[in-house]
Design a protein around this motif. Sequence first.
Motif, PDB file in Angstrom:
ATOM      1  N   ALA A  19       0.714  -1.332   0.010  1.00  0.00           N
ATOM      2  CA  ALA A  19      -0.062   0.073   0.029  1.00  0.00           C
ATOM      3  C   ALA A  19       0.844   1.082   0.096  1.00  0.00           C
ATOM      4  CB  ALA A  19      -0.805   0.183   1.351  1.00  0.00           C
ATOM      5  N   LEU A  20       1.994   1.194   0.918  1.00  0.00           N
ATOM      6  CA  LEU A  20       2.743   2.395   0.875  1.00  0.00           C
ATOM      7  C   LEU A  20       3.667   2.641  -0.579  1.00  0.00           C
ATOM      8  CD1 LEU A  20       4.131   4.322   2.565  1.00  0.00           C
ATOM      9  CD2 LEU A  20       6.038   2.951   3.140  1.00  0.00           C
ATOM     10  N   ILE A  21       3.890   1.624  -1.122  1.00  0.00           N
ATOM     11  CA  ILE A  21       4.549   1.839  -2.659  1.00  0.00           C
ATOM     12  C   ILE A  21       3.565   1.964  -3.507  1.00  0.00           C
ATOM     13  CG2 ILE A  21       5.588   0.258  -4.616  1.00  0.00           C
ATOM     14  CD1 ILE A  21       6.685  -1.695  -2.285  1.00  0.00           C
ATOM     15  N   ALA A  22       2.339   1.634  -3.502  1.00  0.00           N
ATOM     16  CA  ALA A  22       1.151   2.112  -4.435  1.00  0.00           C
ATOM     17  C   ALA A  22       1.097   3.708  -4.125  1.00  0.00           C
ATOM     18  CB  ALA A  22      -0.072   1.567  -4.069  1.00  0.00           C
ATOM     19  N   VAL A  23       1.058   4.367  -2.789  1.00  0.00           N
ATOM     20  CA  VAL A  23       0.713   5.685  -2.583  1.00  0.00           C
ATOM     21  C   VAL A  23       2.061   6.501  -2.923  1.00  0.00           C
ATOM     22  CG1 VAL A  23       0.894   7.448  -0.450  1.00  0.00           C
ATOM     23  CG2 VAL A  23      -0.554   5.332  -0.546  1.00  0.00           C
ATOM     24  N   ARG A  24       3.311   6.000  -2.894  1.00  0.00           N
ATOM     25  CA  ARG A  24       4.458   6.797  -3.496  1.00  0.00           C
ATOM     26  C   ARG A  24       4.421   6.742  -4.783  1.00  0.00           C
ATOM     27  NH1 ARG A  24       8.973   3.913   0.365  1.00  0.00           N
ATOM     28  NH2 ARG A  24       8.552   5.122   2.242  1.00  0.00           N
ATOM     29  N   ALA A  25       3.904   5.740  -5.492  1.00  0.00           N
ATOM     30  CA  ALA A  25       3.776   5.725  -7.093  1.00  0.00           C
ATOM     31  C   ALA A  25       2.875   6.524  -7.632  1.00  0.00           C
ATOM     32  CB  ALA A  25       3.397   4.267  -7.570  1.00  0.00           C
ATOM     33  N   VAL A  26       1.526   6.882  -6.695  1.00  0.00           N
ATOM     34  CA  VAL A  26       0.680   7.691  -7.320  1.00  0.00           C
ATOM     35  C   VAL A  26       1.057   9.177  -6.955  1.00  0.00           C
ATOM     36  CG1 VAL A  26      -1.707   8.563  -6.444  1.00  0.00           C
ATOM     37  CG2 VAL A  26      -1.385   6.191  -6.746  1.00  0.00           C
ATOM     38  N   ARG A  27       1.935   9.275  -6.002  1.00  0.00           N
ATOM     39  CA  ARG A  27       2.407  10.798  -5.674  1.00  0.00           C
ATOM     40  C   ARG A  27       3.429  11.028  -6.825  1.00  0.00           C
ATOM     41  NH1 ARG A  27       3.267  10.290   0.840  1.00  0.00           N
ATOM     42  NH2 ARG A  27       1.190  10.982   1.427  1.00  0.00           N
ATOM     43  N   ALA A  79       3.528   9.919  -9.758  1.00  0.00           N
ATOM     44  CA  ALA A  79       2.945  10.200 -11.031  1.00  0.00           C
ATOM     45  C   ALA A  79       2.265  11.377 -11.073  1.00  0.00           C
ATOM     46  CB  ALA A  79       1.836   8.835 -11.345  1.00  0.00           C
ATOM     47  N   SER A  80       1.631  11.931  -9.804  1.00  0.00           N
ATOM     48  CA  SER A  80       0.907  13.099  -9.761  1.00  0.00           C
ATOM     49  C   SER A  80       2.011  14.167  -9.969  1.00  0.00           C
ATOM     50  CB  SER A  80       0.166  13.254  -8.209  1.00  0.00           C
ATOM     51  OG  SER A  80      -0.455  14.448  -8.148  1.00  0.00           O
ATOM     52  N   ARG A  81       3.190  14.215  -9.208  1.00  0.00           N
ATOM     53  CA  ARG A  81       4.203  15.380  -9.536  1.00  0.00           C
ATOM     54  C   ARG A  81       4.633  15.104 -10.870  1.00  0.00           C
ATOM     55  NH1 ARG A  81       5.892  13.088  -4.706  1.00  0.00           N
ATOM     56  NH2 ARG A  81       7.649  11.867  -5.549  1.00  0.00           N
ATOM     57  N   SER A  82       4.727  14.138 -11.788  1.00  0.00           N
ATOM     58  CA  SER A  82       5.334  13.912 -13.092  1.00  0.00           C
ATOM     59  C   SER A  82       3.899  14.659 -13.787  1.00  0.00           C
ATOM     60  CB  SER A  82       5.438  12.501 -13.534  1.00  0.00           C
ATOM     61  OG  SER A  82       5.606  12.392 -14.704  1.00  0.00           O
ATOM     62  N   ALA A  83       2.756  14.532 -13.554  1.00  0.00           N
ATOM     63  CA  ALA A  83       1.638  15.251 -14.118  1.00  0.00           C
ATOM     64  C   ALA A  83       1.897  16.555 -14.184  1.00  0.00           C
ATOM     65  CB  ALA A  83       0.484  14.449 -14.092  1.00  0.00           C
ATOM     66  N   ASP A  84       1.957  17.087 -12.939  1.00  0.00           N
ATOM     67  CA  ASP A  84       2.029  18.754 -12.660  1.00  0.00           C
ATOM     68  C   ASP A  84       3.029  19.156 -13.328  1.00  0.00           C
ATOM     69  OD1 ASP A  84      -0.162  18.124 -10.812  1.00  0.00           O
ATOM     70  OD2 ASP A  84       0.964  18.329  -8.966  1.00  0.00           O
ATOM     71  N   ALA A  85       4.333  18.361 -13.436  1.00  0.00           N
ATOM     72  CA  ALA A  85       5.300  19.065 -14.151  1.00  0.00           C
ATOM     73  C   ALA A  85       5.329  18.972 -15.588  1.00  0.00           C
ATOM     74  CB  ALA A  85       6.801  18.136 -14.004  1.00  0.00           C
ATOM     75  N   ALA A  86       4.331  18.021 -15.972  1.00  0.00           N
ATOM     76  CA  ALA A  86       4.228  18.038 -17.493  1.00  0.00           C
ATOM     77  C   ALA A  86       3.215  19.366 -17.762  1.00  0.00           C
ATOM     78  CB  ALA A  86       3.560  16.842 -17.726  1.00  0.00           C
ATOM     79  N   SER A  87       2.209  19.402 -16.986  1.00  0.00           N
ATOM     80  CA  SER A  87       1.363  20.409 -17.032  1.00  0.00           C
ATOM     81  C   SER A  87       1.913  21.863 -17.131  1.00  0.00           C
ATOM     82  CB  SER A  87       0.040  20.160 -15.938  1.00  0.00           C
ATOM     83  OG  SER A  87      -0.681  21.342 -16.266  1.00  0.00           O
ATOM     84  N   ARG A  88       2.884  22.226 -16.004  1.00  0.00           N
ATOM     85  CA  ARG A  88       3.452  23.519 -15.988  1.00  0.00           C
ATOM     86  C   ARG A  88       4.318  23.621 -17.266  1.00  0.00           C
ATOM     87  NH1 ARG A  88       4.245  21.551 -10.621  1.00  0.00           N
ATOM     88  NH2 ARG A  88       6.336  20.849 -10.903  1.00  0.00           N
TER      89      ARG A  88
END
Length: 158
Positions: free
Chosen positions: A3-11, A13-22
């Motif tokens: 579950a911890l690995i999944a949460v880290r992966a989601v975070r 991915a979210s950071r990567s998506a934010d960076a791509a959006s910026r």
Amino acid sequence: GSALIAVRAVRAASRSADAASRSADAASRSADAAESSDRRARTPQLAILLSDHVLAPNDKVIYRVRNDGPQDLDGVVVHPPRPPDRITYPIAITGAGWADDEIGLGPLAMTQETRFTLCCGTARDVPEFRVVIECRAGTDEWLLTQLLPPPRGSQGES
């Protein structure tokens, strides 16, 4: 643990998506700035020259409009001045009748001139005259506001 690995992966991915959006936003702003800069570089430069000063009570003055570039213009439209005194000062294509409102001076190639006439009134002291000029080249359009040279001259002749 998984579950911890999944949460880290989601975070991540979210950071990567934010960076791509910026990055996409920055690219879009950069493209907009380049387009704005290009449009500014193509903004028509019009020289408005007084043919001759007129003394009161003469009420008509001729202005020459010269296209100083950077491209030929497909259309030039001059709107009459609207000074603070709220008096109507008609304009005309030189040699034609007074217009109800704006006048179309037609196409204007680079370095070429055209003329218009302003009825400045018979008073010795006249207001500053500013005109709005619409310019068109292809699909581009510009609205320019230009101060006309004073019709009575700067010496306050009488």
